[in-house]
Write a protein that holds these residues in place. Structure first.
Motif, PDB file in Angstrom:
ATOM      1  N   LEU A   9     -26.401  22.771  -3.465  1.00 40.05           N
ATOM      2  CA  LEU A   9     -27.839  22.843  -3.091  1.00 40.05           C
ATOM      3  C   LEU A   9     -28.460  22.212  -4.508  1.00 40.05           C
ATOM      4  N   GLY A  10     -28.357  20.601  -4.325  1.00 36.80           N
ATOM      5  CA  GLY A  10     -29.317  20.401  -5.350  1.00 36.80           C
ATOM      6  C   GLY A  10     -27.975  19.253  -5.331  1.00 36.80           C
ATOM      7  N   LEU A  11     -27.995  18.101  -5.864  1.00 34.51           N
ATOM      8  CA  LEU A  11     -27.185  17.344  -6.521  1.00 34.51           C
ATOM      9  C   LEU A  11     -28.550  16.185  -8.180  1.00 34.51           C
ATOM     10  N   GLY A  12     -28.608  17.025  -8.524  1.00 30.92           N
ATOM     11  CA  GLY A  12     -30.129  15.854  -9.505  1.00 30.92           C
ATOM     12  C   GLY A  12     -28.743  16.076 -11.077  1.00 30.92           C
ATOM     13  N   THR A  13     -29.328  15.704 -11.403  1.00 30.02           N
ATOM     14  CA  THR A  13     -28.171  15.777 -13.401  1.00 30.02           C
ATOM     15  C   THR A  13     -27.428  17.172 -13.610  1.00 30.02           C
ATOM     16  N   ASP A  46     -32.187  12.320  -0.206  1.00 33.79           N
ATOM     17  CA  ASP A  46     -31.347  11.485   0.364  1.00 33.79           C
ATOM     18  C   ASP A  46     -29.893  11.132   0.528  1.00 33.79           C
ATOM     19  N   LEU A  47     -29.940  10.350   1.591  1.00 35.97           N
ATOM     20  CA  LEU A  47     -28.503  10.531   1.529  1.00 35.97           C
ATOM     21  C   LEU A  47     -27.705   9.423   1.312  1.00 35.97           C
ATOM     22  N   THR A  48     -28.763   8.209   0.725  1.00 40.60           N
ATOM     23  CA  THR A  48     -28.200   6.736   0.574  1.00 40.60           C
ATOM     24  C   THR A  48     -28.344   6.523  -0.784  1.00 40.60           C
ATOM     25  N   LYS A  49     -28.968   7.346  -1.779  1.00 36.28           N
ATOM     26  CA  LYS A  49     -29.196   7.044  -2.706  1.00 36.28           C
ATOM     27  C   LYS A  49     -28.021   6.819  -3.744  1.00 36.28           C
ATOM     28  N   THR A  61     -25.414  16.376   2.698  1.00 38.39           N
ATOM     29  CA  THR A  61     -25.720  17.198   3.734  1.00 38.39           C
ATOM     30  C   THR A  61     -27.439  17.274   3.910  1.00 38.39           C
ATOM     31  N   THR A  62     -28.372  17.014   4.371  1.00 38.57           N
ATOM     32  CA  THR A  62     -29.714  16.960   4.538  1.00 38.57           C
ATOM     33  C   THR A  62     -29.896  18.172   4.608  1.00 38.57           C
TER      34      THR A  62
END
Lengths: 432, 432
Positions: A9-13, A46-49, A61-62
């Motif tokens: 859950l989450g894909l930040g740094t 955001d899938l396209t980021k 997935t969003t």
């Protein structure tokens, strides 16, 4: 077991760090766990980021339900942050018998007990090492390494932002605003630094540490908090002169089955192990009756250190899965919460006062201290700063917070006292 | 499970500490493990000896077989010391399916692999946290907290005796003999201090740490050792002047799949986290690729700290027993041993030379360094000490050990060089 399947859950740094570590250490992890690990799904906004790690688009997935309701996912790693929504997601994941690893201190400080109870009820593992002092395995050390000891005191530098700022102010004489700006430029402080500099972030971590170390449910409201924004150059100079280092210290003490927990700027004796913890580093000092003094030092944040802690928790979950023993090692608080009253909290204090430079004023001031039974360890009478104003710096012996607050109230009321310029807790002896 | 039954091999200060902790923390241990712990039998050499703990006489035995062959005993705690006899006892205990907890560094450094393999074969747990840095949960942190990281460097102050002596010499200017005597009076050093002051004790611990941290079987013979007996007051003064602190440091480095392990007096940059570890305290500094710098600090010895570690290991064994998963988490070294050659070991060095105070001598000396490709970071040319003798202090840039040893050999051969007075490894930058 074929492979263990993880939902993120989450894909930040931090999330990206977890992905990188899992990808780069497949062989080592396989050796330790005995079966491979697979990242099954990752929740993003955001899938396209554009990201600095490559993940195939069908992994993203969003929709959180693709993870928390996904029967193919064994473990949920929560690195999205936030409290209410996140709490709902994780409760749902636990209900679906998914093990959870989280780095979320806000969530743990507010809903830790509820989540741990839900985990135990569902036979799931629930680990949160990364929520306190990022790369330092302190929770594990409290639960396992010191499991048979009676921990009576914990002191922590558990916020890297404020430690960085105070280090710059102390060592380089930078004013607060300059040090804060530098911390922001280096990414140690956020654009809105309130939660860090007002001590709230540290207070959350101390609540988690105290709950675990004392086996007593300590809530955020139980932590007395004071931030660093009012610390002046003068305070730091006096600290140095007296043999102290100024740090934002979280203190948790257990005495006669009662607890006090606070976060406040503290003058630490230069010889204390925490006094040499500088810059963005964190450290937690633990005093146990049997072991004596121990200290755990390391990076308090940063994507890779935090991700290291998360993956270490994941490894334990996965070993437990292989052995079929998940959810068997959750320890919920054993003791009823009892908080100390101000009359039961003892410490030394540093006090800096501006008073009228007149005959008898000094005697008036010291008589207030002695009237409340607060004796003085050190007194500096200083050259008059402005015409008619004397600066007085005092360090008390151990006194109850109650007595000390009474002294302050009487001093404030005194005609001859202009201002109490600053007041800090003191730990240790300084120059003696 | 009704109760878990423990047999204790040895009842010295550490053994007594284990008994005390188990007796004083029954409630906490019960809460954690879920069943009570009982001390079943204790091996002693003298049944009638007066001790400071009370144990009923029928718990004591002088026959080890009453423990290692006793079908009622689940876990053997080894605190008797020694190597050969102890090894036989523990192998026999493992054969009898007893789990083992030991504090014995000599045994682990020499026979660790054999014992761990026997444990795995017999489905038994085998833990030895207390064998390195007494009260510090460092092995647990390496195995679990940093399990997913790639550890590339470990530095340890892992001998309290020598750290106490060096602290007294550095901070109070005590000569070596005086500091040693003080350490002996305080019980930090033994009557025969050889194993401590010659670095052997530290070398055993570094072999254990390197084996675990790098997952590679490192033997005692693989550790290059130098003790502290030749360190002089002058060396300490120069160290201070250059911004360094002298410590006996165990260093283990992994680079390109090759390892170097040594124990030697080292000049540490004052700002290094290990530089402020004083007196009898121990600390282990670990550098991992992902986590960065971490450090674990605490008491390296002492009966209660060591006993705390032993009981922590016991708790894990007992939790595993309750869950029925003993012997499933033993990790044996994964990688083949590859040691660095002297040409592959890089470090900075401090060198103090007495040479003829003549024209051209200094140029001769520095040309030897440059001939071997060793460049110099700092040079102190000092007032002539005795008539005709110059003292020269040099700190090199990073150089290979091979090149540095070649330089030393050529210097020794030089007519104009009287003595190489001292030579130390250097870590960090000092005053720059």
């Amino acid at each position: 077991m074929e492979a263990i399947s993880i939902g993120l859950l989450g894909l930040g740094t931090v999330g990206s760090g977890v992905v990188k570590i899992i990808e780069n250490h497949q062989e080592k992890l396989l050796h330790q766990i005995g079966c491979p690990i697979k990242i099954n799904k990752v929740l993003v906004t955001d899938l396209t980021k554009k990201r600095d790690i490559e993940l195939s688009l069908d992994l993203l997935t969003t929709n959180a339900l693709d993870i928390i309701d996904n029967p193919n996912i064994d473990v949920v790693v929560e690195v999205m942050g936030g409290v209410e929504e996140t709490r709902r997601y994780l409760l749902q994941a636990l209900k679906n018998k998914k093990h959870v690893v989280t780095a979320n201190k806000d969530l743990m400080a507010e809903h830790g007990s509820e989540l741990l109870t839900a985990a135990a009820e569902n036979g799931c593992d629930f680990f949160y090492e990364a929520s306190v002092a990022g790369g330092i395995p302190i929770l594990r050390s409290l639960v396992e390494g010191l499991s048979s000891d009676h921990i009576t005191k914990m002191m922590g530098i558990v916020n890297g932002t404020t430690n960085y700022i105070l280090t710059k102010m102390s060592k380089q004489g930078s004013p607060y605003e300059v040090a804060l700006k530098e911390a922001q430029e280096l990414g140690y402080a956020e654009a809105d630094p309130t939660s860090d500099v007002e001590g709230l972030d540290a207070a959350r971590k101390m609540a988690i540490l105290a709950t675990l170390g004392f086996s007593m449910k300590i809530d955020l409201e139980d932590v007395k908090v004071q931030g660093i924004t009012h610390i002046t150059e003068e305070d730091l100079q006096y600290a140095k002169q007296l043999g102290y280092t100024m740090k934002l210290i979280g203190i948790a003490v257990l005495e006669d089955d009662k607890v006090e927990v606070s976060v406040q700027p503290t003058l630490l004796s230069d010889s204390h192990p925490l006094a040499s913890v500088n810059n963005e580093f964190n450290a937690v000092y633990v005093y146990g009756e049997a072991v004596g003094e121990t200290m755990f030092y390391g990076p308090g944040a940063g994507s890779l250190p935090t991700a290291t802690s998360i993956v270490a928790d994941l490894v334990v979950v996965m070993k437990n899965m292989v052995l079929g023993v998940n959810g068997k090692r959750i320890i919920t608080p054993q003791h009823e919460k009892k908080l100390k009253k101000p009359a039961e909290i003892y410490s030394k204090y540093f006090l800096r006062i501006h008073a009228k430079d007149e005959l008898g004023v000094f005697a008036n001031i010291t008589s207030i201290f002695s009237h409340h039974g607060v004796s003085l360890e050190k007194i500096l009478q200083l050259p008059v700063k402005e015409k008619g104003i004397a600066e007085i710096v005092l360090v008390t012996h151990n006194a109850s917070l109650q007595a000390y607050e009474d002294v302050q109230a009487e001093l404030e009321a005194l005609q001859s006292v202009h201002h109490i310029k600053s007041s800090y807790r003191v730990e240790g002896n300084g120059n003696s």
